[in-house]
Design a protein around this motif. Structure first.
Motif: not given
Length: 241
Positions: A203-228
C-alpha cells in the motif's frame, strides 16, 4: 582498511541513498553522474563523497572515471551499477534512438563499468558487484520494450558473471526495485501515481533507504555466500519464482 565503493548514477534518487548508506558503513564512496552539476555538488557537500562525471555509455569515459577514483581512493572493491534512463514509447512507434539510448546507458554501461574493475577484484580475491535492475525487467511493461529488455539483460549478466567469479571471492547480485519514492516517480500525474500504489500490496511506494539497506548487505563482508541472486524489492507487486 576501508573498502572503496563506486556507485553509478549515485548523486540522486536511489543512487544517492546507496551512497549515503555505504558511507555510513565506513566505506570510501565515489558517486558517478552525467549531467546534473547542482545535484552532484550537493551530494559531495552533504554526504562527503567523491563525485565523478562521465557517460556510462562510453567505455572510455568509464575507464577514465575508474582510474580517477582509484587514484584518489584506491582500488574499487564494490561496484553498484545503478545508472539508468527511460525513453518510453510503444514499440511500433519507437525510434532507433529511443532504443539505442536506453540499451547503451542501461545495459552497455554494465559491461563498460564492470570490465574496468573485474580483473582487480579477481587478483585481490574479493569484490562485490550489485546491479540495480527493475521490476519491469522481470514482468515487462507496456511502452518500455527498450527499458525492460535492458533491465532483463542485467539479470542474465548477473548470473553468468557470478558463475565465472565465484571461486575468486567476487560476488555478483541483482536487485529489482519496484516503484520507489524518488523525484522521478513523484513527477508522474497524481492520478497515475494513485493507480500505481493501488497495485502494491503493502500500500505504499518503496523508499530509497530500503534499497540501500539491501545493497549494503550484499556489499558487505558477510555476504560471501550470496551470489547470482536476483532480489525483488517491490512490496509484493510482482512475486518472481
Amino acid at each position: 582498511m576501508a573498502r572503496v565503493a563506486f556507485v553509478t548514477g549515485g548523486t540522486r534518487g536511489i543512487g544517492r541513498a546507496i551512497c549515503e548508506r555505504l558511507k555510513s558503513d565506513g566505506m570510501k564512496v565515489a558517486a558517478g553522474y552525467s549531467g546534473n552539476e547542482e545535484a552532484a555538488q550537493a551530494c559531495a557537500r552533504e554526504l562527503g563523497v567523491m563525485v565523478v562525471k562521465g557517460n556510462v555509455g562510453s567505455f572510455e569515459d568509464c575507464d577514465r572515471a575508474v582510474r580517477t577514483v582509484e587514484a584518489e581512493l584506491g582500488p574499487v572493491d564494490v561496484l553498484v551499477n545503478n545508472a539508468g534512463i527511460t525513453r518510453d514509447g510503444v514499440f511500433h512507434k519507437m525510434s532507433p534512438a529511443q532504443w539505442s539510448d536506453v540499451i547503451r546507458v542501461n545495459m552497455d554501461s554494465v559491461f563498460n563499468m564492470t570490465r574496468q574493475v573485474i580483473e582487480g577484484m579477481r587478483e585481490r580475491e574479493w569484490g562485490r558487484i550489485v546491479n540495480i535492475s527493475s521490476i519491469n525487467g522481470q514482468k515487462g511493461q507496456m511502452g518500455q520494450t527498450n527499458y525492460a529488455a535492458a533491465k532483463a539483460g542485467m539479470i542474465g549478466f548477473t548470473k553468468a558473471l557470478a558463475l565465472e567469479n565465484a571461486r575468486k571471492g567476487v560476488t555478483v547480485n541483482c536487485i529489482c526495485p519496484g516503484y520507489i519514492d524518488t523525484e522521478m516517480v513523484q513527477a508522474v500525474l497524481e492520478t497515475v501515481l494513485a493507480s500505481i500504489i493501488a497495485q502494491i500490496p503493502v500500500g505504499r511506494l518503496g523508499r530509497g533507504e530500503e534499497i540501500a539497506d539491501m545493497v549494503a548487505f550484499l556489499s558487505g563482508e558477510h555476504a560471501g555466500f550470496v551470489t547470482g541472486s536476483t532480489l525483488s524489492l517491490n512490496g509484493g507487486q510482482y512475486m518472481a519464482g
